[in-house]
Design a protein around this motif. Sequence first.
Motif, PDB file in Angstrom:
ATOM      1  N   LEU A  75      13.240  47.352  14.966  1.00 46.40           N
ATOM      2  CA  LEU A  75      13.663  46.963  13.615  1.00 46.40           C
ATOM      3  C   LEU A  75      12.789  45.816  13.104  1.00 46.40           C
ATOM      4  O   LEU A  75      12.298  45.846  11.972  1.00 46.40           O
ATOM      5  N   VAL A  76      12.577  44.811  13.966  1.00 44.56           N
ATOM      6  CA  VAL A  76      11.736  43.670  13.590  1.00 44.56           C
ATOM      7  C   VAL A  76      10.304  44.149  13.325  1.00 44.56           C
ATOM      8  O   VAL A  76       9.683  43.773  12.324  1.00 44.56           O
ATOM      9  N   GLN A  77       9.794  45.017  14.192  1.00 41.12           N
ATOM     10  CA  GLN A  77       8.439  45.558  14.014  1.00 41.12           C
ATOM     11  C   GLN A  77       8.318  46.268  12.673  1.00 41.12           C
ATOM     12  O   GLN A  77       7.352  46.095  11.943  1.00 41.12           O
ATOM     13  N   HIS A  78       9.349  47.080  12.363  1.00 41.93           N
ATOM     14  CA  HIS A  78       9.328  47.898  11.154  1.00 41.93           C
ATOM     15  C   HIS A  78       9.384  47.026   9.898  1.00 41.93           C
ATOM     16  O   HIS A  78       8.571  47.185   8.987  1.00 41.93           O
ATOM     17  N   VAL A  79      10.334  46.081   9.876  1.00 41.43           N
ATOM     18  CA  VAL A  79      10.538  45.278   8.664  1.00 41.43           C
ATOM     19  C   VAL A  79       9.395  44.283   8.471  1.00 41.43           C
ATOM     20  O   VAL A  79       8.919  44.077   7.360  1.00 41.43           O
ATOM     21  N   GLU A  80       8.950  43.667   9.550  1.00 37.82           N
ATOM     22  CA  GLU A  80       7.921  42.631   9.423  1.00 37.82           C
ATOM     23  C   GLU A  80       6.520  43.206   9.643  1.00 37.82           C
ATOM     24  O   GLU A  80       5.559  42.444   9.730  1.00 37.82           O
ATOM     25  N   SER A  81       6.410  44.487   9.725  1.00 38.04           N
ATOM     26  CA  SER A  81       5.192  45.210  10.105  1.00 38.04           C
ATOM     27  C   SER A  81       4.319  44.406  11.066  1.00 38.04           C
ATOM     28  O   SER A  81       3.202  44.012  10.752  1.00 38.04           O
ATOM     29  N   CYS A  82       4.930  44.148  12.213  1.00 35.66           N
ATOM     30  CA  CYS A  82       4.218  43.422  13.268  1.00 35.66           C
ATOM     31  C   CYS A  82       4.214  44.276  14.527  1.00 35.66           C
ATOM     32  O   CYS A  82       4.858  45.321  14.575  1.00 35.66           O
ATOM     33  N   ASP A  83       3.496  43.810  15.552  1.00 37.30           N
ATOM     34  CA  ASP A  83       3.501  44.585  16.788  1.00 37.30           C
ATOM     35  C   ASP A  83       4.627  44.120  17.713  1.00 37.30           C
ATOM     36  O   ASP A  83       5.341  43.153  17.411  1.00 37.30           O
ATOM     37  N   PHE A  84       4.765  44.809  18.814  1.00 35.69           N
ATOM     38  CA  PHE A  84       5.838  44.565  19.777  1.00 35.69           C
ATOM     39  C   PHE A  84       5.855  43.105  20.239  1.00 35.69           C
ATOM     40  O   PHE A  84       6.897  42.449  20.256  1.00 35.69           O
ATOM     41  N   ARG A  85       4.656  42.578  20.569  1.00 35.24           N
ATOM     42  CA  ARG A  85       4.531  41.225  21.108  1.00 35.24           C
ATOM     43  C   ARG A  85       5.066  40.188  20.110  1.00 35.24           C
ATOM     44  O   ARG A  85       5.834  39.296  20.464  1.00 35.24           O
ATOM     45  N   VAL A  86       4.695  40.331  18.843  1.00 35.79           N
ATOM     46  CA  VAL A  86       5.146  39.396  17.803  1.00 35.79           C
ATOM     47  C   VAL A  86       6.661  39.538  17.597  1.00 35.79           C
ATOM     48  O   VAL A  86       7.375  38.544  17.449  1.00 35.79           O
ATOM     49  N   ALA A  87       7.139  40.781  17.611  1.00 33.98           N
ATOM     50  CA  ALA A  87       8.580  41.024  17.437  1.00 33.98           C
ATOM     51  C   ALA A  87       9.375  40.299  18.521  1.00 33.98           C
ATOM     52  O   ALA A  87      10.397  39.666  18.237  1.00 33.98           O
ATOM     53  N   ILE A  88       8.874  40.357  19.750  1.00 32.42           N
ATOM     54  CA  ILE A  88       9.542  39.667  20.863  1.00 32.42           C
ATOM     55  C   ILE A  88       9.591  38.160  20.597  1.00 32.42           C
ATOM     56  O   ILE A  88      10.625  37.511  20.787  1.00 32.42           O
ATOM     57  N   GLU A  89       8.482  37.599  20.116  1.00 27.85           N
ATOM     58  CA  GLU A  89       8.434  36.162  19.807  1.00 27.85           C
ATOM     59  C   GLU A  89       9.440  35.808  18.720  1.00 27.85           C
ATOM     60  O   GLU A  89      10.153  34.813  18.819  1.00 27.85           O
ATOM     61  N   ARG A  90       9.519  36.657  17.677  1.00 28.18           N
ATOM     62  CA  ARG A  90      10.469  36.427  16.576  1.00 28.18           C
ATOM     63  C   ARG A  90      11.915  36.399  17.088  1.00 28.18           C
ATOM     64  O   ARG A  90      12.770  35.738  16.520  1.00 28.18           O
ATOM     65  N   LEU A  91      12.164  37.153  18.136  1.00 25.84           N
ATOM     66  CA  LEU A  91      13.528  37.249  18.674  1.00 25.84           C
ATOM     67  C   LEU A  91      13.794  36.191  19.751  1.00 25.84           C
ATOM     68  O   LEU A  91      14.723  36.311  20.532  1.00 25.84           O
ATOM     69  N   GLY A  92      12.944  35.167  19.782  1.00 29.30           N
ATOM     70  CA  GLY A  92      13.205  34.067  20.716  1.00 29.30           C
ATOM     71  C   GLY A  92      12.355  34.118  21.967  1.00 29.30           C
ATOM     72  O   GLY A  92      12.391  33.190  22.777  1.00 29.30           O
ATOM     73  N   GLY A  93      11.612  35.206  22.125  1.00 30.53           N
ATOM     74  CA  GLY A  93      10.663  35.289  23.229  1.00 30.53           C
ATOM     75  C   GLY A  93      11.282  35.439  24.596  1.00 30.53           C
ATOM     76  O   GLY A  93      12.497  35.491  24.758  1.00 30.53           O
ATOM     77  N   ARG A  94      10.383  35.506  25.580  1.00 28.53           N
ATOM     78  CA  ARG A  94      10.803  35.675  26.957  1.00 28.53           C
ATOM     79  C   ARG A  94      11.388  34.367  27.491  1.00 28.53           C
ATOM     80  O   ARG A  94      10.862  33.289  27.223  1.00 28.53           O
ATOM     81  N   VAL A  95      12.480  34.478  28.236  1.00 29.03           N
ATOM     82  CA  VAL A  95      13.111  33.289  28.810  1.00 29.03           C
ATOM     83  C   VAL A  95      13.237  33.506  30.313  1.00 29.03           C
ATOM     84  O   VAL A  95      13.486  34.622  30.762  1.00 29.03           O
ATOM     85  N   GLU A  96      13.038  32.436  31.058  1.00 27.69           N
ATOM     86  CA  GLU A  96      13.199  32.496  32.517  1.00 27.69           C
ATOM     87  C   GLU A  96      14.610  33.001  32.844  1.00 27.69           C
ATOM     88  O   GLU A  96      15.590  32.481  32.307  1.00 27.69           O
ATOM     89  N   ILE A  97      14.708  34.011  33.689  1.00 27.92           N
ATOM     90  CA  ILE A  97      16.029  34.551  34.032  1.00 27.92           C
ATOM     91  C   ILE A  97      16.393  34.172  35.458  1.00 27.92           C
ATOM     92  O   ILE A  97      15.720  34.577  36.406  1.00 27.92           O
ATOM     93  N   ASP A  98      17.457  33.374  35.595  1.00 28.03           N
ATOM     94  CA  ASP A  98      17.887  33.012  36.954  1.00 28.03           C
ATOM     95  C   ASP A  98      18.902  34.038  37.459  1.00 28.03           C
ATOM     96  O   ASP A  98      19.278  34.965  36.735  1.00 28.03           O
ATOM     97  N   ALA A  99      19.345  33.855  38.687  1.00 29.32           N
ATOM     98  CA  ALA A  99      20.226  34.840  39.320  1.00 29.32           C
ATOM     99  C   ALA A  99      21.535  35.002  38.546  1.00 29.32           C
ATOM    100  O   ALA A  99      22.036  36.116  38.384  1.00 29.32           O
ATOM    101  N   ALA A 100      22.062  33.874  38.036  1.00 21.21           N
ATOM    102  CA  ALA A 100      23.341  33.931  37.321  1.00 21.21           C
ATOM    103  C   ALA A 100      23.201  34.746  36.040  1.00 21.21           C
ATOM    104  O   ALA A 100      24.042  35.583  35.724  1.00 21.21           O
ATOM    105  N   ARG A 101      22.091  34.501  35.307  1.00 23.55           N
ATOM    106  CA  ARG A 101      21.867  35.231  34.061  1.00 23.55           C
ATOM    107  C   ARG A 101      21.623  36.716  34.357  1.00 23.55           C
ATOM    108  O   ARG A 101      22.083  37.590  33.631  1.00 23.55           O
TER     109      ARG A 101
END
Length: 390
Positions: A75-101
């Motif tokens: 949806l982000v890619q489509h509306v903002e006509s961006c690529d997957f990588r940028v869409a991920i950044e717009r959505l807060g990006g990658r976050v370190e995932i610990d065991a609890a998460r």
Amino acid sequence: MNRLTADELEDIKQRNPISDVAAGYTKLRRSGGKLLGPCPVCGGRVSSGRFEVFEKDQSWACYAFCSTGGDVISLVQHVESCDFRVAIERLGGRVEIDAARQREIFEERERKRLAQEKNSADYREAERKRLFRAWKGAVPIHGTVAAAYLEGRGLVLPDRCPGLRFLPSRAYFHGDEIDERGKKMPREIHKGPAMLGAFIRPDGKFGGLHMTWLTSLGDVVTKAEIVDPDSGEILPAKKMRGSKTGAYIAIVLLEEPRRLVIGEGIETVLSVYTAMHQAGRDLDDMAFWAAGDLGNLAGRANKTIAHPTLKRPNGQPQRVPDRFPDPDDPGLKIPDSVEELVLLGDGDSEPFLTECAMERAARRYGREGRSIRIAFAPAGLDFNDVLRAA
Ligand SMILES: [Zn+2]
């Protein structure tokens, strides 16, 4: 950017509910199970309902000019006509995932998967078939531990009782556990003998099961005491599974009964059967049904009304189903041959709720040439208590 792991991807999606993200692009309104609005890209109009967001599976689609759809990232890619990588950044990006998460992500995914499975009609039909197999595998009730349980309560079984059977061993599930393949499965916490009651649907087919787990100590058979291994809480020894709406358990089944007695529970109905049998009454034209619960006995109400005394924790009156039936719900299918209908109200149910349900049932099932009698057990007792005290 390195490839995202499945958990990282899932984490991003869970942190960005599609309804929130889509609401940032366009004005949405709720309609049934989805959200509708003008498409933020092609402008497909609200009135045509062409841009749709589905919260259930976190997806979107434009049926107007874009003619595409997908997940929150697309949806982000489509509306903002961006690529997957940028869409991920717009959505807060990658976050370190610990065991609890990681655990949380897994739980959430499993919860959604199970909810979807349970919602589907396929699942319900599969469950009905599983229950039917259990029913076919059970034996007639006479001479079994289940019969001993009923006899121990002073109850007499009719010579023919097609709606009740006995299973020497039935698993009792409570909560979930993770199996060796990492899949969430119902957790078996008890296994033992059980009395089964078959719900017959209005179309005459098997609908589901009423199950009562039993335990025997010498000659004495009682309801099983099943304890939640985590909380120590005592769990109900009875369960109803499958569909019971409009369905009943036949304690005494007749082709064309002239008289019909209907109560909530199996023991309630058997208590009345026993009392009449022992009084030497002629029962040749009399059928006996158990409806499972009060709501099923009386059918749906047209609205809810305020309880005269009971309050909710917030001080508002408790709402209960009204005395008048919802005309769209047929309730139980009473045979045309029935001239005398007896409805049993237990004195140990909430009195106002029971009274409303009984009146509703009387209105729903009343017709020319049929008399309806409502019998209440004395306050605080059910019919089985009355019988045992006699
Ligand atoms: Zn569009």
